[in-house]
Design an enzyme around this catalytic site. Structure first.
Site, PDB file in Angstrom:
ATOM      1  N   CYS A  57      -7.131 -38.742  14.778  1.00  0.00           N
ATOM      2  CA  CYS A  57      -8.179 -39.756  15.208  1.00  0.00           C
ATOM      3  C   CYS A  57      -8.584 -38.922  16.656  1.00  0.00           C
ATOM      4  O   CYS A  57      -9.957 -39.265  16.863  1.00  0.00           O
ATOM      5  CB  CYS A  57      -7.465 -40.929  15.950  1.00  0.00           C
ATOM      6  SG  CYS A  57      -6.758 -41.896  14.623  1.00  0.00           S
ATOM      7  N   HIS A  71     -12.587 -43.852  21.236  1.00  0.00           N
ATOM      8  CA  HIS A  71     -12.167 -44.007  20.071  1.00  0.00           C
ATOM      9  C   HIS A  71     -12.105 -45.398  19.803  1.00  0.00           C
ATOM     10  O   HIS A  71     -11.556 -45.960  20.609  1.00  0.00           O
ATOM     11  CB  HIS A  71     -11.089 -43.043  19.827  1.00  0.00           C
ATOM     12  CG  HIS A  71     -10.360 -43.536  18.533  1.00  0.00           C
ATOM     13  ND1 HIS A  71     -10.811 -43.421  17.358  1.00  0.00           N
ATOM     14  CD2 HIS A  71      -8.981 -43.719  18.472  1.00  0.00           C
ATOM     15  CE1 HIS A  71      -9.778 -43.783  16.381  1.00  0.00           C
ATOM     16  NE2 HIS A  71      -8.742 -43.729  17.033  1.00  0.00           N
ATOM     17  N   ASN A 112     -10.673 -48.885  12.599  1.00  0.00           N
ATOM     18  CA  ASN A 112     -10.186 -47.561  13.151  1.00  0.00           C
ATOM     19  C   ASN A 112     -10.857 -46.685  11.734  1.00  0.00           C
ATOM     20  O   ASN A 112     -10.087 -46.573  11.006  1.00  0.00           O
ATOM     21  CB  ASN A 112      -8.782 -47.399  13.758  1.00  0.00           C
ATOM     22  CG  ASN A 112      -8.259 -46.039  14.117  1.00  0.00           C
ATOM     23  OD1 ASN A 112      -9.065 -45.305  14.097  1.00  0.00           O
ATOM     24  ND2 ASN A 112      -7.247 -46.076  14.712  1.00  0.00           N
TER      25      ASN A 112
HETATM   26  O1  UT7 Z   1      -6.026 -44.313  16.243  1.00  0.00           O
HETATM   27  C1  UT7 Z   1      -4.664 -44.109  16.433  1.00  0.00           C
HETATM   28  C2  UT7 Z   1      -4.029 -44.690  17.186  1.00  0.00           C
HETATM   29  N1  UT7 Z   1      -3.532 -45.981  16.986  1.00  0.00           N
HETATM   30  C3  UT7 Z   1      -3.552 -47.125  17.580  1.00  0.00           C
HETATM   31  O2  UT7 Z   1      -4.281 -46.990  18.898  1.00  0.00           O
HETATM   32  C4  UT7 Z   1      -2.916 -48.453  17.365  1.00  0.00           C
HETATM   33  C5  UT7 Z   1      -1.890 -48.727  18.665  1.00  0.00           C
HETATM   34  N2  UT7 Z   1      -1.228 -49.824  18.299  1.00  0.00           N
HETATM   35  C6  UT7 Z   1      -1.988 -50.981  18.258  1.00  0.00           C
HETATM   36  O3  UT7 Z   1      -3.170 -51.315  18.201  1.00  0.00           O
HETATM   37  C7  UT7 Z   1      -1.004 -52.226  18.121  1.00  0.00           C
HETATM   38  O4  UT7 Z   1       0.343 -52.089  18.635  1.00  0.00           O
HETATM   39  C8  UT7 Z   1      -1.068 -53.092  17.026  1.00  0.00           C
HETATM   40  C9  UT7 Z   1      -2.378 -53.639  16.707  1.00  0.00           C
HETATM   41  C10 UT7 Z   1      -0.652 -51.955  15.677  1.00  0.00           C
HETATM   42  C11 UT7 Z   1       0.409 -54.247  16.996  1.00  0.00           C
HETATM   43  O5  UT7 Z   1      -0.067 -55.188  18.141  1.00  0.00           O
HETATM   44  P1  UT7 Z   1       1.192 -55.376  18.951  1.00  0.00           P
HETATM   45  O6  UT7 Z   1       0.622 -56.351  19.937  1.00  0.00           O
HETATM   46  O7  UT7 Z   1       1.842 -54.139  19.450  1.00  0.00           O
HETATM   47  O8  UT7 Z   1       2.292 -56.049  17.994  1.00  0.00           O
HETATM   48  P2  UT7 Z   1       3.709 -55.763  17.501  1.00  0.00           P
HETATM   49  O9  UT7 Z   1       3.577 -54.378  16.877  1.00  0.00           O
HETATM   50  O10 UT7 Z   1       4.474 -55.682  18.707  1.00  0.00           O
HETATM   51  O11 UT7 Z   1       4.084 -56.873  16.431  1.00  0.00           O
HETATM   52  C12 UT7 Z   1       4.184 -58.096  17.083  1.00  0.00           C
HETATM   53  C13 UT7 Z   1       4.454 -59.248  15.705  1.00  0.00           C
HETATM   54  C14 UT7 Z   1       5.516 -58.665  14.984  1.00  0.00           C
HETATM   55  O12 UT7 Z   1       6.210 -59.835  14.662  1.00  0.00           O
HETATM   56  P3  UT7 Z   1       7.692 -60.233  15.258  1.00  0.00           P
HETATM   57  O13 UT7 Z   1       8.592 -59.144  15.051  1.00  0.00           O
HETATM   58  O14 UT7 Z   1       7.438 -60.349  16.832  1.00  0.00           O
HETATM   59  O15 UT7 Z   1       8.052 -61.382  14.633  1.00  0.00           O
HETATM   60  C15 UT7 Z   1       4.980 -58.146  13.694  1.00  0.00           C
HETATM   61  O16 UT7 Z   1       5.635 -58.398  12.504  1.00  0.00           O
HETATM   62  O17 UT7 Z   1       3.234 -59.216  15.142  1.00  0.00           O
HETATM   63  C16 UT7 Z   1       3.704 -59.022  13.782  1.00  0.00           C
HETATM   64  N3  UT7 Z   1       2.610 -58.378  12.834  1.00  0.00           N
HETATM   65  C17 UT7 Z   1       1.502 -59.066  12.320  1.00  0.00           C
HETATM   66  N4  UT7 Z   1       1.376 -60.727  12.110  1.00  0.00           N
HETATM   67  C18 UT7 Z   1       0.295 -60.891  11.453  1.00  0.00           C
HETATM   68  C19 UT7 Z   1       2.198 -57.161  12.700  1.00  0.00           C
HETATM   69  N5  UT7 Z   1       1.289 -56.938  12.166  1.00  0.00           N
HETATM   70  C20 UT7 Z   1       1.018 -58.004  11.767  1.00  0.00           C
HETATM   71  C21 UT7 Z   1      -0.432 -58.485  10.876  1.00  0.00           C
HETATM   72  N6  UT7 Z   1      -0.610 -60.055  10.883  1.00  0.00           N
HETATM   73  N7  UT7 Z   1      -1.189 -57.968  10.353  1.00  0.00           N
END
Ligand code: UT7
Length: 325
Positions: free
Chosen positions: A115, A252, A282
């Site tokens: 990225c 980005h 992204n």
């Molecule tokens: O360009 C390269 C760099 N990449 C990035 O910058 C991405 C960086 N990370 C992020 O943007 C965020 O961390 C995410 C969008 C990937 C995730 O958001 P988050 O607020 O950090 O959520 P999390 O990973 O802590 O997950 C929270 C909950 C989990 O459920 P439980 O364990 O709390 O029950 C996940 O299983 O959300 C769940 N979850 C989803 N639910 C519905 C994860 N993905 C999804 C989804 N739909 N697509």
């Protein structure tokens, strides 16, 4: 003191026609439009056709950037493609772009910093242009991230899209001050100890397969907000400017919450921040030139404006670049 700078003389972008909405994705994984919008800001992404390789997206963006610069493929004497989704393991996608554009024999190679690829690539091109080794450089970010998705992993497959953006860089003479047109300063970083936070689990010398993108999302998120701000401050210092001098911040486009977190940390006015993550998701190395093009096309970013680009991605890599258009 007169110095040669690399000026952005044209910008262009291309998005494949097919649009995939959050509702479309909710039919294949357990997710919802509400979750994706709330956690990421993403509403849709574009997806390339099966018969449309990364080089095709890159060529369209490059043609538009050359037209904006008033140049043709005959003028090009350097091609750098930032991509993590090359057409083939080799040759470089840049060489394929060169053939498809009909550009003359010149230097052409890819830069792989995921990225952060566009920030790395434009900094490499600056070395050629500012030293007089290139007079019309094409720097392209082109990606088909949808090829790397595990379509059973809801935590990653909703985040990425396909697209390409390009800039033309040409030499201009400046006075050696931040009032000059062109690339004014940059900072590039990598921390290979954090590879396991964001990587693809395949490759020619390991599995022999392309593999799928794997990410520890919330750890990458935390790293992004803290470290991008440092890189931005450092690029501003290298350029001899204050972050508050910047007209437009072109980040980005990974997650609206990261964009906001970095902006808040830097004390930026949110009206100066370009965001296209809702429409493009992204697109890795393509996201910055896509966002830059969108803001030039809608009349927000104008010649003479001071812009700051930043990105972070697999490696982990991150970096920033200050440019006066
Ligand atoms: O360009 C390269 C760099 N990449 C990035 O910058 C991405 C960086 N990370 C992020 O943007 C965020 O961390 C995410 C969008 C990937 C995730 O958001 P988050 O607020 O950090 O959520 P999390 O990973 O802590 O997950 C929270 C909950 C989990 O459920 P439980 O364990 O709390 O029950 C996940 O299983 O959300 C769940 N979850 C989803 N639910 C519905 C994860 N993905 C999804 C989804 N739909 N697509």
């Amino acid at each position: 003191m007169s110095v040669t700078r690399s000026a952005v003389t044209g910008v262009g972008a291309y998005l494949p026609e097919q649009v995939v909405t959050n509702a479309d994705l909710s039919l294949i994984v357990d997710t919802s439009d509400e979750w994706i919008v709330e956690r990421t800001g993403i509403r849709k992404r574009h997806r390339a056709r099966d018969d449309q390789p990364t080089s095709d997206l890159a060529v369209e963006a490059a043609k538009r950037a050359l037209a904006a610069a008033g140049r043709t493929a005959d003028d090009v004497d350097l091609i750098i493609v930032a991509t993590t989704t090359p057409d083939l393991t080799f040759p470089a996608t840049a060489a394929i772009v060169q053939r498809k554009l009909g550009a003359p024999v010149c230097a052409a190679f890819d830069v792989q910093a995921v990225c952060t690829g566009f920030v790395y690539a434009i900094s490499v091109a600056d070395g050629f242009v500012a030293r007089g080794l290139a007079k019309c450089a094409l720097v392209i970010g082109a990606e088909e991230m949808t090829r790397l998705m595990d379509w059973t992993d809801r935590s990653t497959c909703v985040l990425f899209g396909d697209g390409a953006g390009a800039v033309v860089l040409e030499p201009v003479e400046g006075a050696g001050t931040p009032a000059d047109r062109g690339i004014l300063g940059f900072s590039l970083r990598s921390d290979g100890n954090k590879t396991e936070l964001l990587y693809v689990d395949g490759g020619p010398s390991t599995t022999g397969q392309v593999g799928h993108l794997r990410m520890a999302g919330n750890q990458v998120f935390r790293h992004a907000v803290v470290n991008i701000a440092e890189a931005v401050t450092s690029a501003a210092a290298a350029a001899g400017i204050q972050v508050s001098d910047v007209d437009w911040f072109v980040p980005h486009q990974a997650n609206q919450r990261i964009i906001k977190g970095v902006g808040d940390r830097l004390g930026l006015d949110e009206n100066k921040v370009i965001s296209t993550v809702a429409e493009h998701a992204n697109t890795s190395a393509a996201s910055i030139p896509l966002a830059l093009d969108a803001a030039i096309q809608d009349g927000r970013i104008k010649p003479g404006d001071l812009i700051l680009l930043e990105a972070m991605g697999g490696g982990l890599t991150w970096g920033a670049c200050a440019i006066r258009l």
